[in-house]
Scaffold this motif. Structure first.
Motif, mmCIF file in Angstrom:
data_model
loop_
_atom_site.group_PDB
_atom_site.id
_atom_site.type_symbol
_atom_site.label_atom_id
_atom_site.label_comp_id
_atom_site.label_asym_id
_atom_site.label_seq_id
_atom_site.Cartn_x
_atom_site.Cartn_y
_atom_site.Cartn_z
ATOM 1 N N HIS A 1 0.863 -1.185 0.000
ATOM 2 C CA HIS A 1 0.000 0.000 0.000
ATOM 3 C C HIS A 1 0.898 1.234 0.000
ATOM 4 C CE1 HIS A 1 -4.018 1.767 0.613
ATOM 5 N NE2 HIS A 1 -3.363 2.741 1.221
ATOM 6 N N THR A 2 0.420 2.295 -0.656
ATOM 7 C CA THR A 2 1.166 3.548 -0.738
ATOM 8 C C THR A 2 0.702 4.500 0.351
ATOM 9 O OG1 THR A 2 1.434 3.320 -3.132
ATOM 10 C CG2 THR A 2 1.729 5.517 -2.216
ATOM 11 N N ILE A 3 1.675 5.123 1.042
ATOM 12 C CA ILE A 3 1.336 6.143 2.039
ATOM 13 C C ILE A 3 2.226 7.360 1.822
ATOM 14 C CG2 ILE A 3 0.550 4.483 3.772
ATOM 15 C CD1 ILE A 3 3.199 4.903 5.241
ATOM 16 N N ALA A 4 1.793 8.480 2.402
ATOM 17 C CA ALA A 4 2.567 9.721 2.298
ATOM 18 C C ALA A 4 3.847 9.604 3.123
ATOM 19 C CB ALA A 4 1.729 10.891 2.780
ATOM 20 N N LEU A 5 4.951 10.155 2.601
ATOM 21 C CA LEU A 5 6.202 10.179 3.351
ATOM 22 C C LEU A 5 6.236 11.346 4.327
ATOM 23 C CD1 LEU A 5 9.097 9.222 3.882
ATOM 24 C CD2 LEU A 5 9.837 10.580 1.929
ATOM 25 N N GLY A 6 5.792 12.518 3.850
ATOM 26 C CA GLY A 6 5.816 13.694 4.715
ATOM 27 C C GLY A 6 7.218 13.953 5.229
ATOM 28 N N SER A 7 7.325 14.398 6.479
ATOM 29 C CA SER A 7 8.641 14.627 7.077
ATOM 30 C C SER A 7 9.222 13.346 7.661
ATOM 31 C CB SER A 7 8.551 15.699 8.169
ATOM 32 O OG SER A 7 7.579 15.329 9.140
ATOM 33 N N PHE A 8 8.385 12.319 7.804
ATOM 34 C CA PHE A 8 8.854 11.029 8.302
ATOM 35 C C PHE A 8 7.738 10.002 8.176
ATOM 36 C CE2 PHE A 8 6.736 12.926 11.931
ATOM 37 C CZ PHE A 8 5.989 11.878 12.448
ATOM 38 N N ILE A 9 8.103 8.716 8.230
ATOM 39 C CA ILE A 9 7.137 7.658 8.489
ATOM 40 C C ILE A 9 7.635 6.868 9.693
ATOM 41 C CG2 ILE A 9 6.160 7.421 6.174
ATOM 42 C CD1 ILE A 9 7.990 5.068 5.700
ATOM 43 N N ARG A 10 6.698 6.402 10.499
ATOM 44 C CA ARG A 10 7.042 5.719 11.738
ATOM 45 C C ARG A 10 6.945 4.208 11.559
ATOM 46 N NH1 ARG A 10 3.327 7.185 16.741
ATOM 47 N NH2 ARG A 10 1.758 6.442 15.243
ATOM 48 N N LEU A 11 7.926 3.485 12.069
ATOM 49 C CA LEU A 11 7.917 2.030 12.075
ATOM 50 C C LEU A 11 8.011 1.556 13.526
ATOM 51 C CD1 LEU A 11 9.192 2.872 9.216
ATOM 52 C CD2 LEU A 11 10.153 0.589 9.186
ATOM 53 N N VAL B 1 16.449 -0.919 9.584
ATOM 54 C CA VAL B 1 16.197 -0.746 8.156
ATOM 55 C C VAL B 1 17.534 -0.779 7.440
ATOM 56 C CG1 VAL B 1 13.987 0.460 8.236
ATOM 57 C CG2 VAL B 1 16.104 1.763 8.527
ATOM 58 N N SER B 2 17.560 -1.355 6.233
ATOM 59 C CA SER B 2 18.796 -1.501 5.468
ATOM 60 C C SER B 2 18.584 -0.992 4.056
ATOM 61 C CB SER B 2 19.206 -2.984 5.426
ATOM 62 O OG SER B 2 20.303 -3.192 4.577
ATOM 63 N N GLY B 3 19.454 -0.103 3.610
ATOM 64 C CA GLY B 3 19.346 0.462 2.272
ATOM 65 C C GLY B 3 19.758 1.920 2.281
ATOM 66 N N ASP B 4 19.443 2.626 1.212
ATOM 67 C CA ASP B 4 19.778 4.036 1.087
ATOM 68 C C ASP B 4 18.691 4.838 1.788
ATOM 69 O OD1 ASP B 4 20.908 6.409 0.403
ATOM 70 O OD2 ASP B 4 20.647 6.203 -1.765
ATOM 71 N N VAL B 5 18.841 5.006 3.083
ATOM 72 C CA VAL B 5 17.770 5.528 3.914
ATOM 73 C C VAL B 5 18.352 6.358 5.054
ATOM 74 C CG1 VAL B 5 17.785 3.430 5.332
ATOM 75 C CG2 VAL B 5 15.720 4.846 5.276
ATOM 76 N N SER B 6 17.616 7.393 5.476
ATOM 77 C CA SER B 6 17.953 8.171 6.669
ATOM 78 C C SER B 6 16.845 7.974 7.694
ATOM 79 C CB SER B 6 18.090 9.656 6.331
ATOM 80 O OG SER B 6 19.091 9.867 5.359
ATOM 81 N N TYR B 7 17.236 7.838 8.963
ATOM 82 C CA TYR B 7 16.211 7.614 9.984
ATOM 83 C C TYR B 7 16.714 8.054 11.355
ATOM 84 C CZ TYR B 7 18.880 3.407 11.247
ATOM 85 O OH TYR B 7 19.871 2.536 11.625
ATOM 86 N N ASN B 8 15.777 8.245 12.268
ATOM 87 C CA ASN B 8 16.051 8.512 13.676
ATOM 88 C C ASN B 8 15.426 7.397 14.500
ATOM 89 O OD1 ASN B 8 17.300 11.093 13.179
ATOM 90 N ND2 ASN B 8 15.247 11.914 12.836
ATOM 91 N N ARG B 9 16.065 7.036 15.584
ATOM 92 C CA ARG B 9 15.561 5.942 16.431
ATOM 93 C C ARG B 9 15.115 6.507 17.784
ATOM 94 N NH1 ARG B 9 16.026 0.617 16.486
ATOM 95 N NH2 ARG B 9 17.530 0.589 14.757
ATOM 96 N N GLN C 1 11.312 1.028 17.728
ATOM 97 C CA GLN C 1 10.633 2.084 16.976
ATOM 98 C C GLN C 1 11.640 3.042 16.355
ATOM 99 O OE1 GLN C 1 6.694 4.040 18.068
ATOM 100 N NE2 GLN C 1 8.123 5.580 18.805
ATOM 101 N N LEU C 2 11.417 3.351 15.082
ATOM 102 C CA LEU C 2 12.266 4.343 14.426
ATOM 103 C C LEU C 2 11.442 5.142 13.421
ATOM 104 C CD1 LEU C 2 12.888 2.960 11.425
ATOM 105 C CD2 LEU C 2 14.557 1.669 12.737
ATOM 106 N N TYR C 3 12.026 6.270 12.987
ATOM 107 C CA TYR C 3 11.349 7.200 12.098
ATOM 108 C C TYR C 3 12.199 7.379 10.837
ATOM 109 C CZ TYR C 3 8.547 8.344 16.192
ATOM 110 O OH TYR C 3 7.707 8.270 17.268
ATOM 111 N N VAL C 4 11.678 6.923 9.691
ATOM 112 C CA VAL C 4 12.365 7.084 8.417
ATOM 113 C C VAL C 4 12.105 8.496 7.911
ATOM 114 C CG1 VAL C 4 12.421 6.345 5.995
ATOM 115 C CG2 VAL C 4 12.287 4.643 7.825
ATOM 116 N N THR C 5 13.183 9.274 7.703
ATOM 117 C CA THR C 5 13.037 10.665 7.266
ATOM 118 C C THR C 5 13.318 10.853 5.780
ATOM 119 O OG1 THR C 5 15.327 11.083 7.938
ATOM 120 C CG2 THR C 5 13.586 11.566 9.551
ATOM 121 N N ASP C 6 14.025 9.890 5.184
ATOM 122 C CA ASP C 6 14.289 9.971 3.745
ATOM 123 C C ASP C 6 14.521 8.561 3.219
ATOM 124 O OD1 ASP C 6 14.617 11.023 1.247
ATOM 125 O OD2 ASP C 6 16.641 11.799 1.588
#
Length: 322
Positions: free
Chosen positions: A14-24, A40-48, A53-58
């Protein structure tokens, strides 16, 4: 307002908005004192915010969602994981919840992936329940090595596995060795999203039936449309002439000296992408020591991205270096 919760089953997305972050956020069931760690593994930026729980920002490419026991080791028996992915500040608050996934006995489990659709939206996909988590230890060790070395793509989409079914190979290679090679190939195929042409177990059964009485090297029927993985106890120059990207797995009780002799004799003139599965490598794969496979991760990447089996970017030395 309560979020619109959508349950994702096997291979659903399913597709969701990225916005300033998505929460996992992940939960382990039943609750275990050792806890769970979400990665998370890949070309990604996140905060934990915490282990679970972490927040993907890009998100700049395909990103895998991984869970592990927080204290290391393996998940206990009869345990499952639930994952939630959402963007709580979006105009429509959609909460994606992955169906419960069993994690019994796994050192890690890849639950799904996130891929960018455009700069504003991402596609969240839950993997098939049996994918990744049920991979054997050797396969998961290979996956970890490929991740650690940044091997994330290949031009190969399909891989043909060919057993060197000869009497000499049968005499020096135990069936357990071939099972380990199969598991290594499964790990490579899983991580790089490669289809393996044919059923590995069926090919193994055919090898065990034919090899004891076959004398001399068999004629290998190579499909020109797919890459090839040759499993042999003795690498030979003609394997460098296949017109497709080629990996050569050298196995058996003389795997290391056989690979060394080939390298000294033909390494420069007829180089091969060689992966040696000797006793030390088997022990490392079975113990989860992915660092022992790091050199071979670069061999895999070079082999499966080459236009032919003798591409210019090929590391020919199975013992490291060029």
């Amino acid at each position: 307002m309560a979020p619109n919760t959508i349950i994702l089953g096997n291979n659903e997305s399913h597709t969701i908005a990225l916005g300033s972050f998505i929460r996992l956020k992940a939960w382990i069931m039943p609750d275990d004192l050792s806890g769970i760690k979400l990665e998370v593994s890949g070309d990604v930026s996140y905060n934990r915010s915490n282990d679970a729980q972490l927040y993907v920002t890009d998100c700049r490419g395909r990103v895998e969602i991984i869970v592990k026991p927080a204290s290391g080791g393996e998940f206990p028996p009869d345990h499952s994981v639930i994952l939630m992915v959402d963007q709580p500040t979006a105009g429509e608050h959609i909460c994606l919840e992955f169906e419960e996934a069993r994690v019994d006995g796994a050192a890690e489990r890849v639950l799904g992936e996130i891929t960018p659709v455009d700069e504003d939206f991402v596609l969240v996909k839950r993997y098939q329940s049996g994918d990744g988590g049920n991979l054997p230890r050797e396969a998961m060790t290979v996956v970890s090595a490929l991740r650690a070395q940044g091997v994330s793509h290949t031009s190969t989409k399909s891989l043909q596995v060919v057993f060197d079914a000869t009497a000499s190979m049968n005499a020096s290679v135990a069936p357990d060795d071939l099972e380990i090679v199969n598991n290594v190939i499964r790990g490579i195929a899983y991580h790089l999203d490669i289809d393996v042409a044919g059923d590995l177990q069926s090919q193994l059964g055919l090898y065990q039936a034919e090899a004891p009485s076959r004398v001399g090297s068999p004629t290998m029927a190579i499909n020109p449309q797919v890459s090839v993985a040759v499993v042999t106890n003795s690498p030979r120059p003609y394997m460098s002439t296949f017109p497709v990207p080629t990996l050569v797995f050298v196995v058996g009780n003389q795997a290391t000296p056989e690979a060394w002799v080939y390298q000294k004799s033909y390494g420069e003139s007829q180089p091969l992408h060689i992966i040696v599965i000797d006793d030390a490598q088997k022990e490392a794969l079975q113990s989860g020591n992915h660092a022992a496979f790091h050199h071979y991760a670069t061999v895999v990447q070079a082999a499966l991205n080459a236009s032919t089996s003798v591409g210019d970017n090929q590391p020919a030395n199975p013992f490291g270096g060029n």
